[in-house]
Design a protein around this motif. Structure first.
Motif: not given
Length: 237
Positions: A105-124
């Motif tokens: 999300l941009d600097l001033h955008s807010t809300g849902l951000l997803l964080v993971t260490n699973d590269a396959k999941w984030s690629a999907a």
């Protein structure tokens, strides 16, 4: 981030600083466990989440991690930044090793951000061909008209990239607020689309990605682990 796959013998040799011949001897002597099972093949493919033990010593034991964060205004979607607080800095008490942001999300955008260490999941999650829907609440400087709905549904031509955006769903919530659903993520796409109407975006808040909906109990800056159902709904795409 790319998933790190490779041969078992190469990983053990590199980690223990021994020769591949020495690794083969360890395998022959039943000294290596992979995910709790005796390993025999030196060319067994492992990744960053494979549990590897050698002579009773754990060499690798990363676990997959998935978090949702309610990103506040003024926080950058990055791991390191010299000027602003980062999204990862808000994940207190968590080992940040290998973590990355899936869908920024941009600097001033807010809300849902997803964080993971699973590269396959984030690629999907981010793969253009999967067209995972992302829903935003957008607040505008000027009133919104019904003509916006058709324009978003038809898609808009972006001359800089030479592309036409996919059809987007716009629902008017009030005179100055709309819900927008995208199935792609071009550079500053929502701001640019409203820019065609000379209507500046005042606030942009992401409420969902696919079936993952921002937990309304999370205050700005707070986070929680994803449930198994939330993780699996992305894998199914």
């Amino acid at each position: 981030m790319v998933s790190k796959r490779g041969r078992l013998d190469q990983f053990i040799a590199r980690t223990l600083q021994i020769s591949k011949k020495a690794v083969r001897n360890l395998l022959i002597d039943n000294k290596v466990l992979v995910n709790g099972v005796l390993a025999k093949s030196p060319d067994l493919q492992i990744d960053e989440f494979t549990h590897v033990e050698c002579n009773g010593v754990v060499l690798r034991q990363y676990e997959k991690q998935y978090f949702m964060l309610n990103k506040p205004d003024g926080v950058v979607s990055a791991t390191i930044d010299e000027q602003h607080p980062t999204a990862l800095s808000l994940l207190t008490g968590i080992d940040h090793d290998m973590l990355h942001i899936a869908g920024r999300l941009d600097l001033h955008s807010t809300g849902l951000l997803l964080v993971t260490n699973d590269a396959k999941w984030s690629a999907a999650l981010m793969a253009p061909q999967n067209k995972v829907a992302k829903q935003y609440i957008v607040t505008l400087a000027n009133p919104i008209g019904d003509d916006y709905i058709e324009a978003f549904a038809q898609g808009m031509y972006f001359e800089y990239e030479g592309i036409t955006t996919l059809p987007a769903q716009l629902t008017i919530l009030s005179s100055h607020q709309a819900k927008v659903v995208l199935r792609e993520g071009k550079y500053h796409q929502i701001k640019r689309m409203f820019g065609r109407f000379r209507n500046p975006v005042v606030a942009l808040h992401r409420v969902s990605i696919g079936e993952i909906v921002l937990d309304n109990t999370l205050l700005p800056g707070q986070f929680r682990s994803l449930t198994k159902a939330e993780v699996d709904c992305i894998i199914q795409h």
